[in-house]
Design a protein around this motif. Structure first.
Motif, PDB file in Angstrom:
ATOM      1  N   GLU A  24       0.825  -1.206   0.000  1.00 57.97           N
ATOM      2  CA  GLU A  24       0.000   0.000   0.000  1.00 57.97           C
ATOM      3  C   GLU A  24       0.861   1.258   0.000  1.00 57.97           C
ATOM      4  OE1 GLU A  24      -0.002  -1.552   4.320  1.00 57.97           O
ATOM      5  OE2 GLU A  24       0.041  -2.328   2.272  1.00 57.97           O
ATOM      6  N   GLN A  25       2.050   1.160   0.614  1.00 59.44           N
ATOM      7  CA  GLN A  25       2.937   2.312   0.635  1.00 59.44           C
ATOM      8  C   GLN A  25       3.624   2.495  -0.716  1.00 59.44           C
ATOM      9  OE1 GLN A  25       5.308   2.237   4.101  1.00 59.44           O
ATOM     10  NE2 GLN A  25       5.890   4.392   3.986  1.00 59.44           N
ATOM     11  N   ALA A  28       1.031   4.188  -2.941  1.00 64.43           N
ATOM     12  CA  ALA A  28       0.865   5.612  -2.630  1.00 64.43           C
ATOM     13  C   ALA A  28       2.064   6.420  -3.119  1.00 64.43           C
ATOM     14  CB  ALA A  28       0.684   5.793  -1.128  1.00 64.43           C
ATOM     15  N   THR A  29       3.270   5.862  -2.951  1.00 65.86           N
ATOM     16  CA  THR A  29       4.475   6.563  -3.388  1.00 65.86           C
ATOM     17  C   THR A  29       4.494   6.725  -4.903  1.00 65.86           C
ATOM     18  OG1 THR A  29       5.722   5.699  -1.505  1.00 65.86           O
ATOM     19  CG2 THR A  29       6.997   6.520  -3.372  1.00 65.86           C
ATOM     20  N   GLU A  31       1.974   6.676  -6.926  1.00 67.66           N
ATOM     21  CA  GLU A  31       0.913   7.608  -7.324  1.00 67.66           C
ATOM     22  C   GLU A  31       1.364   9.062  -7.143  1.00 67.66           C
ATOM     23  OE1 GLU A  31      -3.753   8.706  -6.231  1.00 67.66           O
ATOM     24  OE2 GLU A  31      -2.736   7.032  -5.238  1.00 67.66           O
ATOM     25  N   ASP A  32       2.023   9.360  -6.017  1.00 69.01           N
ATOM     26  CA  ASP A  32       2.521  10.715  -5.781  1.00 69.01           C
ATOM     27  C   ASP A  32       3.560  11.107  -6.824  1.00 69.01           C
ATOM     28  OD1 ASP A  32       0.911  11.027  -3.599  1.00 69.01           O
ATOM     29  OD2 ASP A  32       2.452  10.518  -2.128  1.00 69.01           O
ATOM     30  N   GLY A 142      -0.628  15.545  -3.665  1.00 70.33           N
ATOM     31  CA  GLY A 142       0.020  14.619  -2.740  1.00 70.33           C
ATOM     32  C   GLY A 142       0.017  15.046  -1.296  1.00 70.33           C
ATOM     33  N   GLU A 144      -1.373  15.436   2.402  1.00 61.83           N
ATOM     34  CA  GLU A 144      -2.268  14.666   3.272  1.00 61.83           C
ATOM     35  C   GLU A 144      -2.491  15.423   4.571  1.00 61.83           C
ATOM     36  OE1 GLU A 144      -2.210  10.516   5.886  1.00 61.83           O
ATOM     37  OE2 GLU A 144      -0.674  10.879   4.360  1.00 61.83           O
ATOM     38  N   ARG A 157       3.646  15.689   3.085  1.00 59.22           N
ATOM     39  CA  ARG A 157       3.900  14.804   1.950  1.00 59.22           C
ATOM     40  C   ARG A 157       5.397  14.528   1.907  1.00 59.22           C
ATOM     41  NH1 ARG A 157       3.057  18.539  -3.526  1.00 59.22           N
ATOM     42  NH2 ARG A 157       4.792  19.971  -3.168  1.00 59.22           N
TER      43      ARG A 157
END
Length: 247
Positions: A24-25, A28-29, A31-32, A142, A144, A157
Motif C-alpha cells: 500500500e505504501q 501511494a508513493t 501515485e505521488d 500529494g 495529506e 507529503r
C-alpha cells in the motif's frame, strides 16, 4: 512517454518490493511520483534518476501509522503559531513524520530506524467554508491532512514527491531533547497568560476568588490568548503577502 513512464514505475515498484516496503505504501508513493511527473512534463529518469538507485533511497520509507515497528522512534513536541512552520521544516528534514496533533495541540511524530525519507509540511486555514476547497486543491498534489488545531490544518507529503533523489535523508540526527519551541511573540503571550493565571490563583488562595472563578479565568485567559495569537499570525501573513505583491 506513457510506455517509458510505465516501464520506469514498474521497475521502481519491483525494486521497492524487494526492499520490503509494504504494497500500500508502494502504491501511494508511485501515485505521488506520477502526479509530480505529470505536472512537470519531464521524463521519469531525468527527474528521479535510475529506478534502482532511486528505489534504494526510498527503501527506508517510514511504516504507515499503526504498523508495528519496534525500532521506530516516537517524539511529541509543540510550537506557537509564529514558529510552527519553521520547526516543521526543520524536523521534517530530519525524517520526522507527523502522525497527528493531540488534544493539547502537540505534534505527535514518528521516525523509523531505517528512515531515509524527508517530509515537507504546510499549514492552511481550513474553516468550515474553506475546508472542501483547500482539500480539493492540495490532495491531488500529494498533500495529506495530518492534524488540525483551531482553524488551521497541517498537511504533509514526502519531499521525494517534488525533490526526487534530493528528498532522501542522508543522515538521521538524534531525537531532540526539547519539546517546546516558542518564538519571541509566543514567549510574550505565554508570560501574559502566566501573569493572569498566577494572579487568579493568588486571589483563589486568599479567598477573594472561588474555584469556579479560577476555572473560568484560566479558560478565558487561554481562549483569548489563542485567539490573539491567531489574530497576530493572520495579520502578519497578510502583511507578508502584501509585501511580496508590491516587490
Amino acid at each position: 512517454m506513457t510506455t517509458e513512464s510505465d516501464r520506469y514505475f514498474g521497475e521502481l515498484t519491483d525494486a521497492l518490493r524487494t526492499t520490503g516496503v509494504p504494497e500500500e505504501q508502494i502504491a501511494a508513493t508511485v501515485e505521488d511520483l506520477r502526479g509530480h511527473l505529470a505536472g512537470t512534463g519531464t521524463r521519469p529518469e531525468e527527474e528521479f534518476g535510475p529506478a534502482a538507485a532511486f528505489a534504494a533511497q526510498l527503501g527506508g520509507l517510514a511504516p504507515l501509522p499503526g504498523e508495528p515497528d519496534g525500532k521506530a522512534e516516537s517524539w511529541t513536541w509543540t510550537a506557537d503559531l509564529f514558529n510552527d512552520r519553521r520547526m516543521l521544516t526543520v524536523h521534517g528534514d530530519q525524517g520526522w513524520e507527523v502522525e497527528s496533533l493531540d488534544s493539547l495541540g502537540r505534534f505527535v511524530c514518528r521516525r523509523s530506524a531505517t528512515a531515509t525519507l524527508r517530509w515537507e509540511y504546510r499549514r492552511e486555514v481550513i474553516g468550515a467554508r474553506r475546508r472542501v476547497k483547500v482539500l480539493a486543491e492540495l490532495e491531488p498534489e500529494g498533500w495529506e491532512l495530518c492534524g488540525e488545531w483551531l482553524v488551521y490544518g497541517y498537511f504533509k507529503r514526502p519531499r521525494a514527491a517534488t525533490a526526487g533523489p534530493a528528498g532522501a535523508l542522508e543522515a538521521r540526527p538524534a531525537a531532540p531533547h526539547r519539546w517546546l519551541f516558542l518564538s519571541r511573540r509566543g514567549k510574550v503571550a505565554l508570560a501574559v497568560w502566566a501573569v493572569i493565571v498566577g494572579g487568579a490563583m493568588a486571589m483563589c488562595f486568599i479567598g477573594t476568588l472561588g474555584m469556579g472563578g479560577l476555572a473560568i479565568t484560566v479558560a478565558l485567559a487561554s481562549m483569548f490568548s489563542a485567539l490573539f495569537t491567531s489574530h497576530l499570525e493572520t495579520t502578519k501573513g497578510r502583511v507578508d503577502q502584501d509585501r511580496s505583491k508590491s516587490s
